[in-house]
Design a protein around this motif. Structure first.
Motif, mmCIF file in Angstrom:
data_model
loop_
_atom_site.group_PDB
_atom_site.id
_atom_site.type_symbol
_atom_site.label_atom_id
_atom_site.label_comp_id
_atom_site.label_asym_id
_atom_site.label_seq_id
_atom_site.Cartn_x
_atom_site.Cartn_y
_atom_site.Cartn_z
ATOM 1 N N GLU A 173 0.856 -1.185 0.000
ATOM 2 C CA GLU A 173 0.000 0.000 0.000
ATOM 3 C C GLU A 173 0.891 1.233 0.000
ATOM 4 O O GLU A 173 1.832 1.339 0.796
ATOM 5 C CB GLU A 173 -0.897 0.004 1.232
ATOM 6 C CG GLU A 173 -1.830 1.214 1.304
ATOM 7 C CD GLU A 173 -2.694 1.200 2.547
ATOM 8 O OE1 GLU A 173 -3.867 0.807 2.443
ATOM 9 O OE2 GLU A 173 -2.168 1.571 3.630
ATOM 10 N N VAL A 174 0.594 2.161 -0.906
ATOM 11 C CA VAL A 174 1.346 3.409 -1.006
ATOM 12 C C VAL A 174 0.378 4.551 -0.712
ATOM 13 O O VAL A 174 -0.704 4.624 -1.309
ATOM 14 C CB VAL A 174 1.961 3.594 -2.405
ATOM 15 C CG1 VAL A 174 2.808 4.864 -2.450
ATOM 16 C CG2 VAL A 174 2.782 2.386 -2.800
ATOM 17 N N VAL A 175 0.772 5.434 0.205
ATOM 18 C CA VAL A 175 -0.102 6.530 0.605
ATOM 19 C C VAL A 175 0.607 7.858 0.336
ATOM 20 O O VAL A 175 1.753 8.058 0.759
ATOM 21 C CB VAL A 175 -0.478 6.436 2.094
ATOM 22 C CG1 VAL A 175 -1.500 7.516 2.446
ATOM 23 C CG2 VAL A 175 -1.028 5.054 2.431
ATOM 24 N N LEU A 186 -1.308 -0.705 -9.184
ATOM 25 C CA LEU A 186 -1.858 0.062 -8.077
ATOM 26 C C LEU A 186 -3.167 0.724 -8.496
ATOM 27 O O LEU A 186 -3.321 1.160 -9.645
ATOM 28 C CB LEU A 186 -0.874 1.134 -7.620
ATOM 29 C CG LEU A 186 0.443 0.667 -7.013
ATOM 30 C CD1 LEU A 186 1.320 1.865 -6.670
ATOM 31 C CD2 LEU A 186 0.196 -0.188 -5.772
ATOM 32 N N SER A 187 -4.096 0.830 -7.555
ATOM 33 C CA SER A 187 -5.362 1.499 -7.822
ATOM 34 C C SER A 187 -5.833 2.175 -6.535
ATOM 35 O O SER A 187 -5.420 1.801 -5.433
ATOM 36 C CB SER A 187 -6.406 0.506 -8.321
ATOM 37 O OG SER A 187 -6.612 -0.523 -7.362
ATOM 38 N N PRO A 188 -6.709 3.174 -6.670
ATOM 39 C CA PRO A 188 -7.172 3.918 -5.484
ATOM 40 C C PRO A 188 -7.862 3.022 -4.476
ATOM 41 O O PRO A 188 -8.609 2.103 -4.820
ATOM 42 C CB PRO A 188 -8.136 4.946 -6.080
ATOM 43 C CG PRO A 188 -7.649 5.153 -7.482
ATOM 44 C CD PRO A 188 -7.173 3.809 -7.929
ATOM 45 N N SER A 189 -7.607 3.337 -3.180
ATOM 46 C CA SER A 189 -8.157 2.536 -2.086
ATOM 47 C C SER A 189 -8.690 3.436 -0.972
ATOM 48 O O SER A 189 -8.633 3.081 0.195
ATOM 49 C CB SER A 189 -7.080 1.586 -1.546
ATOM 50 O OG SER A 189 -7.580 0.765 -0.524
ATOM 51 N N GLY A 190 -9.162 4.634 -1.340
ATOM 52 C CA GLY A 190 -9.760 5.515 -0.357
ATOM 53 C C GLY A 190 -8.762 6.458 0.291
ATOM 54 O O GLY A 190 -7.577 6.471 -0.033
ATOM 55 N N THR A 191 -9.272 7.239 1.237
ATOM 56 C CA THR A 191 -8.432 8.199 1.956
ATOM 57 C C THR A 191 -8.399 7.839 3.426
ATOM 58 O O THR A 191 -9.226 7.077 3.928
ATOM 59 C CB THR A 191 -8.964 9.636 1.795
ATOM 60 O OG1 THR A 191 -10.286 9.708 2.318
ATOM 61 C CG2 THR A 191 -8.952 10.061 0.336
ATOM 62 N N VAL A 192 -7.416 8.400 4.121
ATOM 63 C CA VAL A 192 -7.254 8.138 5.546
ATOM 64 C C VAL A 192 -6.773 9.421 6.217
ATOM 65 O O VAL A 192 -6.010 10.195 5.622
ATOM 66 C CB VAL A 192 -6.243 6.986 5.784
ATOM 67 C CG1 VAL A 192 -4.870 7.349 5.247
ATOM 68 C CG2 VAL A 192 -6.160 6.623 7.263
ATOM 69 N N GLY A 193 -7.222 9.676 7.416
ATOM 70 C CA GLY A 193 -6.756 10.829 8.167
ATOM 71 C C GLY A 193 -5.799 10.403 9.262
ATOM 72 O O GLY A 193 -5.809 9.247 9.700
ATOM 73 N N GLY A 194 -4.974 11.316 9.702
ATOM 74 C CA GLY A 194 -4.034 10.984 10.767
ATOM 75 C C GLY A 194 -3.228 12.188 11.188
ATOM 76 O O GLY A 194 -3.414 13.303 10.699
#
Length: 773
Positions: A146-148, A237-245
């Motif tokens: 996973e790449v963010v 790779l394909s989009p997998s949503g967003t995440v906050g932190g």
């Protein structure tokens, strides 16, 4: 913008010989860590072209910040382009075996690890010729990746406390300064991130503040429509949503890309683009061209990048105590850290803007530099688009002797781009010709707005900064002129493009001070026919000077350098004018201590502000005094007996005492100060010095260390080349450095004896003097 990246990866090319030249940099100079990092302050630099990365592995995740030369927002902050986080499942980097290594001679970072049955190796590198970052991974067995893309500019952010010091506003009396958000979205199976400067920027505020509106449309404006960002993409790779932190003390949003399947091979790239595009749409089309040109197998590009770094190390090196590599040996540290810092400079070899003295491309979360600055990773003290010439010159002067003359282009072009704006200042304020460059200058050629002064007396000359540190400090531009002239002296390079800058800077001093004297005394010159350089400044230290010594030395040296150019560079009219100007330069002044004649910082001055030693600027950078030159004893007396010089002595940041000592042949002092300059920084990466008076990593700290180190080994005067003029005989060394006249000197000394000497061209060998004898 969708891109397919074919296999196999360039990791395989590491196993293949690519006909590189023999190694010049010992493998022991590589920085290798066998444990994970705690946070971004324990990161490792990597880069190429004009891109810098801070890479670290934290809790098993691989992270890196992205920085690129020439990126400035509306406030003239120099922002990061984001943070990349790579997570693997199962994770080879979170077990008992781990290694992160900067492979110095080939310019990339390698990460390897083993966690039970899972092993893996990742390589991160930046293409020197294209603005593209590469990440490649091989594991056994297959893993998921996973790449963010993480950004803290997912929203507008109001600046707090001293946070405006990252911008050009500093302490400006402006409420609610805002860092505008970027536009970030999933596009074509990747993440697109972009910032387009709004219509109003600090350029507009500064022009209005300084009364330059009447010529605004004629002025160079680097912030208008500036658009920057990039595209994160990878095969599978394909989009997998967003995440906050939150990382450290800064909230962020992450845009996640995930592999569709587990694999033993993963790769992704980050393509960057910066331009003064009229619209985001135009910028995006241009970025697509970068992506389309970098979608194939990257093995060829990786070999080309590694070859570039090999040639970089072939060009120049200094290696100490090579036979007994000992990281606790101070001399060995000096040799290695010199190379590490040169690597950091090489990462901005092709930058559109100079490498910044206050962190370069490699800053990190500011709380780890100053706990009182709990701001975003964009923060660096002393601004992003504000440049301080007294500091910048120390980053670029060492490139002459290291043979990196081509890498000096960003610094000289910086002033060439601003030349028209500096000339407009002179016309608007005083109706004279010539370029008035100030200290603490913006990337558009005007003084920093806060340093210029917000609460100015109504009757103060609008061309003068209302600032006790910077008033009348105009001679720093002459050091940039001197750099250009030295490029010609060292390589024979055609510097015709720099001549308008050199001539205009000189003309300003002649016109301004003749006009000033005429207004105040009724005569343009003094009784001896010399310019009256009042009011002036000797660096930031001696203020309201009459006949400042560094200004006199600068004018003498630059004029002589201009006169020494081949006849084709100057018209007869120019030659006659500058010959006459040379006759108008006043002499350097002297004073005595303990019955010893010393160089005075000026004829007179009103106060002392800072802790520089401008009375020694005739030693460096102006080379009027020194080994083989008249008056050496006077310069040595100044170093040893002037009470201000002694009181101000130091090694942090921009302090030059190591350079002065080396140039004067004071071996003991040069050795001691060089160890303090180039010894380990105390941080995990040993060349991340600072903050000192500036920021981490302090590049004028490293640059001044490089200059003094080079001067210990090689100095020149006229045709003479002096070897080991301030070298401790107990330090074994081999080196390759450059001298004027297209000359290369490669030598090796062991046990105080010269064992090998090669001079190119061979005809210059007769000019060598071994001062170790």
């Amino acid at each position: 913008m969708k891109a397919i990246i074919p296999l196999p990866f360039v990791l395989l090319s590491l196993m293949v010989a690519c006909n590189l030249r023999p190694e010049r940099i010992p493998e022991s100079y590589n920085i290798a860590w066998d444990t994970l990092s705690t946070n971004a302050s324990e990161s490792m630099p990597c880069g190429g072209g004009d891109i810098g990365l801070n890479i670290w592995v934290e809790d098993g995740d691989v992270l890196f910040y992205v920085s690129r030369s020439g990126v400035f927002d509306e406030n003239n902050t120099f922002p990061k382009l984001g943070r990349i986080r790579v997570s693997l499942d199962p994770n080879p980097f979170n077990g008992d075996t781990f290694r992160q290594e900067l492979v110095l001679k080939e310019g990339y970072v390698k990460i390897s690890g083993k966690n039970g049955p899972v092993s893996g190796m990742a390589v991160i590198w930046v293409d020197v010729s294209e603005p593209v970052i590469h990440f490649e991974l091989e594991t056994k067995p297959e893993v998921e990746m996973e790449v963010v893309y993480e950004s803290w500019r997912h929203r507008d952010r109001f600046m707090r406390g001293s946070e405006p010091f990252q911008s050009s506003y500093k302490w400006a009396p402006i409420d609610s300064l805002v860092t505008r958000k970027d536009e970030i979205s999933f596009v074509d199976e990747g993440v697109l991130f972009v910032h387009h400067n709004s219509d109003s920027t600090v350029f507009d505020v500064t022009v209005r503040q300084q009364g330059m509106d009447q010529v605004k449309e004629q002025m160079f404006n680097p912030l208008k429509n500036l658009t920057y960002g990039g595209f994160l993409y990878g095969s599978g790779l394909s989009p997998s949503g967003t995440v906050g932190g939150t990382y450290i003390n800064t909230d962020f949003t992450g845009w996640k890309l995930k592999g569709t399947d587990a694999s033993s091979r993963h790769e992704f790239r980050v393509a960057l683009h910066t331009d003064q595009s009229g619209s985001v749409e135009t910028w995006q089309k241009e970025l697509k061209q970068v992506v389309d040109a970098n979608t194939g197998n990257s093995a060829k590009q990786f070999r080309a990048t590694r070859r570039w770094w090999n040639q970089f190390w072939e060009r120049s090196f200094i290696i100490i105590n090579e036979d007994q590599p000992d990281p606790s040996d101070e001399a060995w540290q000096v040799g290695r850290n010199y190379q590490l810092f040169r690597y950091m400079l090489g990462c901005n070899a092709y930058g559109s803007y100079p490498t910044k003295f206050n962190g370069g491309l490699f800053t990190f979360d500011p709380v780890f530099t100053d706990p009182g600055r709990p701001y975003t990773p964009d923060f660096r003290n002393w601004g992003g688009g504000t440049f301080t010439a007294q500091n910048q010159r120390l980053v670029y002067f060492p490139m002459l002797k290291s043979g990196d003359v081509d890498m000096m282009k960003p610094q000289i072009e910086f002033y060439r781009r601003m030349l028209n704006n500096a000339e407009l200042r002179s016309r608007v304020y005083w109706d004279i010709e010539g370029a008035c460059f100030t200290e603490q200058i913006e990337n558009f050629g005007l003084p920093n707005c806060s340093e210029y002064g917000w609460n100015r007396p109504e009757d103060l000359d609008r061309g003068i900064q209302h600032n006790k540190w910077l008033e009348y400090q105009w001679d720093t531009s002459l050091e940039i002129c001197w750099m250009a002239l030295l490029q010609n002296a060292y390589t024979g390079r055609n510097i015709s493009e720099a001549l308008p800058l050199i001539k205009s800077c000189l003309i300003f001093f002649d016109n301004y001070y003749r006009q000033r004297a005429l207004i105040t005394t009724g005569r343009e010159l003094d009784a001896n026919g010399d310019l009256i350089l009042y009011p002036g400044s000797a660096c930031e230290t001696y203020k309201l000077t009459n006949n400042s010594t560094p200004t006199i030395a600068a004018l003498q040296t630059v004029l002589n350098g201009l006169m020494d150019l081949p006849e084709s560079f100057l018209s007869k009219e120019d030659y006659d004018f500058f010959t006459g100007m040379m006759d108008r330069i006043p002499p350097i002044n002297y004073r005595s201590f303990e019955e010893k004649t010393t160089i005075s910082p000026a004829k007179t001055w009103e106060r002392i502000n800072n802790t520089e030693a401008p009375q020694l600027y005739p030693v460096f950078p102006w080379r009027i005094f020194g080994l083989g030159r008249p008056g050496l004893d006077t310069a040595v007396n100044t170093f040893k007996y002037d009470p201000d010089v002694l009181k101000f002595r130091g090694y942090m940041s921009w302090k030059q005492d190591n350079i002065f000592a080396a140039c004067l042949g004071l071996t003991g002092e040069a050795k001691t100060l060089t160890i303090k300059k180039l010894g380990d920084s105390g941080r995990r990466f040993p060349a991340f010095w600072g903050p000192g008076m500036d920021w981490v990593p302090d590049h004028n700290w490293g640059g001044s260390g490089m200059i003094g180190f080079q001067e210990m080994l090689l100095q020149t005067h006229e045709d003479t080349i002096m070897l080991f003029p301030a070298w401790p005989e107990e330090w074994d060394v081999r080196f390759r450095l450059y001298a004027p006249g297209n000359t290369i000197v490669e030598a090796e000394m062991r046990n105080g004896k010269l064992e090998k000497l090669k001079v190119e061209p061979a005809s210059r060998k007769k000019d060598i003097i071994n001062m170790m004898k």
